[in-house]
Design a protein around this motif. Structure first.
Motif, PDB file in Angstrom:
ATOM      1  N   LEU A  97      10.021  11.867   5.781  1.00 42.08           N
ATOM      2  CA  LEU A  97      10.366  10.985   4.662  1.00 42.08           C
ATOM      3  C   LEU A  97       9.186  10.853   3.709  1.00 42.08           C
ATOM      4  O   LEU A  97       8.029  11.004   4.114  1.00 42.08           O
ATOM      5  N   LEU A  98       9.506  10.562   2.458  1.00 42.19           N
ATOM      6  CA  LEU A  98       8.479  10.253   1.456  1.00 42.19           C
ATOM      7  C   LEU A  98       8.923   9.010   0.700  1.00 42.19           C
ATOM      8  O   LEU A  98      10.045   8.942   0.195  1.00 42.19           O
ATOM      9  N   SER A  99       8.040   8.030   0.630  1.00 44.49           N
ATOM     10  CA  SER A  99       8.352   6.813  -0.116  1.00 44.49           C
ATOM     11  C   SER A  99       7.135   6.402  -0.938  1.00 44.49           C
ATOM     12  O   SER A  99       5.991   6.664  -0.544  1.00 44.49           O
ATOM     13  N   LEU A 100       7.385   5.790  -2.073  1.00 45.37           N
ATOM     14  CA  LEU A 100       6.330   5.307  -2.948  1.00 45.37           C
ATOM     15  C   LEU A 100       6.645   3.880  -3.380  1.00 45.37           C
ATOM     16  O   LEU A 100       7.798   3.552  -3.662  1.00 45.37           O
ATOM     17  N   LYS A 101       5.617   3.067  -3.432  1.00 46.27           N
ATOM     18  CA  LYS A 101       5.795   1.692  -3.883  1.00 46.27           C
ATOM     19  C   LYS A 101       4.477   1.185  -4.459  1.00 46.27           C
ATOM     20  O   LYS A 101       3.397   1.723  -4.168  1.00 46.27           O
ATOM     21  N   ASN A 102       4.578   0.184  -5.292  1.00 50.84           N
ATOM     22  CA  ASN A 102       3.368  -0.444  -5.833  1.00 50.84           C
ATOM     23  C   ASN A 102       2.662  -1.238  -4.739  1.00 50.84           C
ATOM     24  O   ASN A 102       3.300  -1.867  -3.900  1.00 50.84           O
ATOM     25  N   ARG A 103       1.350  -1.179  -4.753  1.00 49.77           N
ATOM     26  CA  ARG A 103       0.567  -1.894  -3.740  1.00 49.77           C
ATOM     27  C   ARG A 103       0.662  -3.402  -3.974  1.00 49.77           C
ATOM     28  O   ARG A 103       0.851  -3.861  -5.102  1.00 49.77           O
ATOM     29  N   GLU A 104       0.544  -4.137  -2.890  1.00 45.82           N
ATOM     30  CA  GLU A 104       0.600  -5.589  -2.977  1.00 45.82           C
ATOM     31  C   GLU A 104      -0.787  -6.166  -3.261  1.00 45.82           C
ATOM     32  O   GLU A 104      -1.775  -5.717  -2.672  1.00 45.82           O
ATOM     33  N   ASN A 105      -0.833  -7.107  -4.174  1.00 44.73           N
ATOM     34  CA  ASN A 105      -2.053  -7.876  -4.504  1.00 44.73           C
ATOM     35  C   ASN A 105      -3.098  -7.073  -5.267  1.00 44.73           C
ATOM     36  O   ASN A 105      -4.034  -7.657  -5.822  1.00 44.73           O
ATOM     37  N   VAL A 106      -2.986  -5.735  -5.300  1.00 42.62           N
ATOM     38  CA  VAL A 106      -3.936  -4.921  -6.062  1.00 42.62           C
ATOM     39  C   VAL A 106      -3.161  -3.895  -6.870  1.00 42.62           C
ATOM     40  O   VAL A 106      -2.010  -3.580  -6.565  1.00 42.62           O
ATOM     41  N   ALA A 107      -3.819  -3.359  -7.919  1.00 38.82           N
ATOM     42  CA  ALA A 107      -3.173  -2.343  -8.749  1.00 38.82           C
ATOM     43  C   ALA A 107      -3.147  -1.010  -8.011  1.00 38.82           C
ATOM     44  O   ALA A 107      -4.043  -0.698  -7.232  1.00 38.82           O
ATOM     45  N   GLY A 108      -2.122  -0.222  -8.296  1.00 33.07           N
ATOM     46  CA  GLY A 108      -2.050   1.105  -7.709  1.00 33.07           C
ATOM     47  C   GLY A 108      -0.747   1.353  -6.976  1.00 33.07           C
ATOM     48  O   GLY A 108       0.113   0.473  -6.872  1.00 33.07           O
ATOM     49  N   VAL A 109      -0.644   2.569  -6.461  1.00 31.60           N
ATOM     50  CA  VAL A 109       0.562   3.021  -5.776  1.00 31.60           C
ATOM     51  C   VAL A 109       0.212   3.400  -4.341  1.00 31.60           C
ATOM     52  O   VAL A 109      -0.863   3.946  -4.073  1.00 31.60           O
ATOM     53  N   GLU A 110       1.122   3.110  -3.435  1.00 32.39           N
ATOM     54  CA  GLU A 110       0.974   3.520  -2.042  1.00 32.39           C
ATOM     55  C   GLU A 110       2.073   4.531  -1.720  1.00 32.39           C
ATOM     56  O   GLU A 110       3.260   4.212  -1.746  1.00 32.39           O
ATOM     57  N   ALA A 111       1.661   5.782  -1.472  1.00 33.99           N
ATOM     58  CA  ALA A 111       2.604   6.829  -1.060  1.00 33.99           C
ATOM     59  C   ALA A 111       2.539   6.951   0.458  1.00 33.99           C
ATOM     60  O   ALA A 111       1.462   6.997   1.038  1.00 33.99           O
ATOM     61  N   VAL A 112       3.708   6.985   1.106  1.00 36.92           N
ATOM     62  CA  VAL A 112       3.785   7.076   2.564  1.00 36.92           C
ATOM     63  C   VAL A 112       4.508   8.368   2.933  1.00 36.92           C
ATOM     64  O   VAL A 112       5.691   8.545   2.593  1.00 36.92           O
ATOM     65  N   ILE A 113       3.789   9.261   3.604  1.00 46.68           N
ATOM     66  CA  ILE A 113       4.356  10.518   4.095  1.00 46.68           C
ATOM     67  C   ILE A 113       4.623  10.341   5.592  1.00 46.68           C
ATOM     68  O   ILE A 113       3.688  10.142   6.362  1.00 46.68           O
ATOM     69  N   SER A 114       5.885  10.388   5.981  1.00 48.51           N
ATOM     70  CA  SER A 114       6.269  10.166   7.378  1.00 48.51           C
ATOM     71  C   SER A 114       6.676  11.489   8.006  1.00 48.51           C
ATOM     72  O   SER A 114       7.606  12.146   7.529  1.00 48.51           O
ATOM     73  N   LEU A 115       5.970  11.871   9.076  1.00 46.75           N
ATOM     74  CA  LEU A 115       6.239  13.129   9.759  1.00 46.75           C
ATOM     75  C   LEU A 115       6.699  12.842  11.185  1.00 46.75           C
ATOM     76  O   LEU A 115       6.096  11.988  11.873  1.00 46.75           O
ATOM     77  N   PRO A 116       7.738  13.522  11.655  1.00 50.17           N
ATOM     78  CA  PRO A 116       8.261  13.239  12.998  1.00 50.17           C
ATOM     79  C   PRO A 116       7.277  13.663  14.089  1.00 50.17           C
ATOM     80  O   PRO A 116       6.538  14.645  13.934  1.00 50.17           O
ATOM     81  N   LYS A 117       7.300  12.946  15.183  1.00 48.33           N
ATOM     82  CA  LYS A 117       6.481  13.314  16.328  1.00 48.33           C
ATOM     83  C   LYS A 117       7.131  14.483  17.073  1.00 48.33           C
ATOM     84  O   LYS A 117       8.325  14.697  16.994  1.00 48.33           O
TER      85      LYS A 117
END
Length: 422
Positions: free
Chosen positions: A401-421
């Motif tokens: 999975l790939l998801s992107l969201k704005n970071r909390e309390n600070v400026a910027g973006v948090e991208a999360v790359i999820s890879l299966p075990k």
């Protein structure tokens, strides 16, 4: 006894003898009555024991054959009823065991609460979500749990949950049912991301095939005309405005080249090869990708798991394209804000199914979340609008999975790359 008394009296038998005979007959009658009553009580008691065991759920008792035909007919019917109920009990037990096995193997989370809101059923996925053990948390109120309260208050449909235990788009189904005459409520929660992504991918593939066909139909005559004009210009017998025509030819060729590049970039989505997977260490892989971005500072927070201990099974070349694209987006986002210190934070955590790699920048953030993964859409002057869509497609082929969201309390973006075990 009356007839015997009259007969003895007519025969002038002694009154004492008549009395004696009557006493004997009375005793015999009483004995017969007592024996008959005991036999009837025994038959009724036998029938009562069979019915009582059936009420308790034990259908193994059977009545023995009786001399009384009427009672034997009733006993035969009761024995047949016990056989039928015993078979139904076995079938119900087998069906319940099958249902429980299916529920335990489901990725979907299945919950049921009674009319007081107490949890009466939760499969393994639901127990992991709620972080409870049903054997130790009997009669637990669903609303007493933070995530339970979120689920209880949400409406049926596709819900974008934003909770540490339940995040992303999920389909929530809620329905009422009766159990033992009392109203219960069933909750079924399943991830909608993969279903929606697959539908989105097929739609865009169909669109891209149409675009490729139409644009190739335009490129062929453009290329032919440009070659014809070029050959005429080389004929020195005709007086032509050579400079103007050559400029036009250059424009046509430039446009054709641009359109060809456009088609080639977007056709990657519909012709993405199957991943050629191998096992490799995540630490060295990320270090290799980071080496391409020397003008950025890459930080690894202390709360991250040790990447040297993480090995993943994936297509290294395709996954490298994903990470480079994510790092590149982070870098460009910080260039737009003209940040003097370009810092990218990278950390990793794991759950039961995935390794989650977080890439956080300090840019301006996401302005339009709805168009993040839409092909053709880009906010960059030289962007093609294919990068994130291609990344998501690559991870989809890896069951990731790939998801992107704005970071909390600070400026910027948090991208999360999820890879299966595994």
């Amino acid at each position: 006894m009356l007839i015997t008394t009259v007969a003895l009296y007519i025969a002038n038998v002694s009154a004492y003898l008549i009395a004696f005979i009557l006493i004997i007959l009375a005793l015999i009658a009483v004995f017969i009555v007592v024996i008959s009553e005991q036999r009837s009580q025994q038959q009724i008691r036998t029938l009562a024991n069979i019915l009582e065991s059936m009420i308790d759920g034990d259908y193994s008792l059977r009545g023995r054959e009786q001399e009384n035909k009427a009672f034997q007919e009733l006993l035969t019917l009761v024995n047949n009823l016990a056989d039928t109920l015993a078979l139904s009990k076995i079938e119900a037990k087998e069906s319940r065991q099958l249902l429980e096995r299916i529920m335990q193997q489901m990725d979907a989370m299945v919950l049921a609460v009674d009319e007081q809101g107490r949890i009466v059923l939760a499969n393994d996925s639901a127990q992991k979500l709620l972080q409870i053990d049903m054997s130790q948390h009997a009669h637990l109120l669903l609303t007493s749990l933070v995530i339970g309260k979120v689920i209880s208050e949400a409406q049926s449909g596709i819900i974008d949950f934003e909770h540490p235990q339940l995040s992303g788009e999920h389909f929530l189904f809620k329905e009422y049912f009766l159990s033992e005459g009392k109203q219960h409520q069933l909750f079924l929660i399943t991830s909608a991301q993969r279903l929606l992504l697959e539908k989105e991918r097929k739609s865009w593939q169909s669109l891209l095939r149409v675009l490729s066909h139409e644009m190739n139909n335009s490129l062929t005559p453009i290329s032919s005309i440009s070659q014809s004009i070029s050959s005429k210009l080389q004929d020195g017998q005709k007086a032509l405005n050579r400079e103007s025509l050559l400029t036009g030819v250059d424009i046509i060729n430039e446009r054709a080249s641009s359109l060809s590049s456009f088609i080639a970039s977007y056709s990657q989505l519909s012709h993405l090869p199957e991943p050629n997977k191998s096992r490799f260490a995540l630490q060295g892989f990320i270090s290799h990708c980071i080496a391409l971005f020397n003008d950025c500072r890459i930080l690894f927070p202390d709360n991250s798991i040790d990447l040297e201990q993480v090995n993943i099974y994936a297509d290294k070349a395709q996954l490298e394209q994903v990470f480079i694209n994510v790092f590149k987006n982070a870098k460009e986002a910080m260039q737009i804000t003209r940040s003097t210190d370009k810092i990218i934070e990278v950390f990793c955590h794991e759950d039961d199914k995935y390794f989650h790699i977080h890439v956080c920048d300090s840019g301006s953030g996401i302005a339009n979340k709805n168009n993040l993964f839409v092909p053709f859409y880009t906010t960059k002057p030289q962007g093609s609008g294919i990068g994130l869509t291609l990344c998501k497609q690559i991870l989809f082929n890896h069951d990731g999975l790939l998801s992107l969201k704005n970071r909390e309390n600070v400026a910027g973006v948090e991208a999360v790359i999820s890879l299966p075990k595994g």
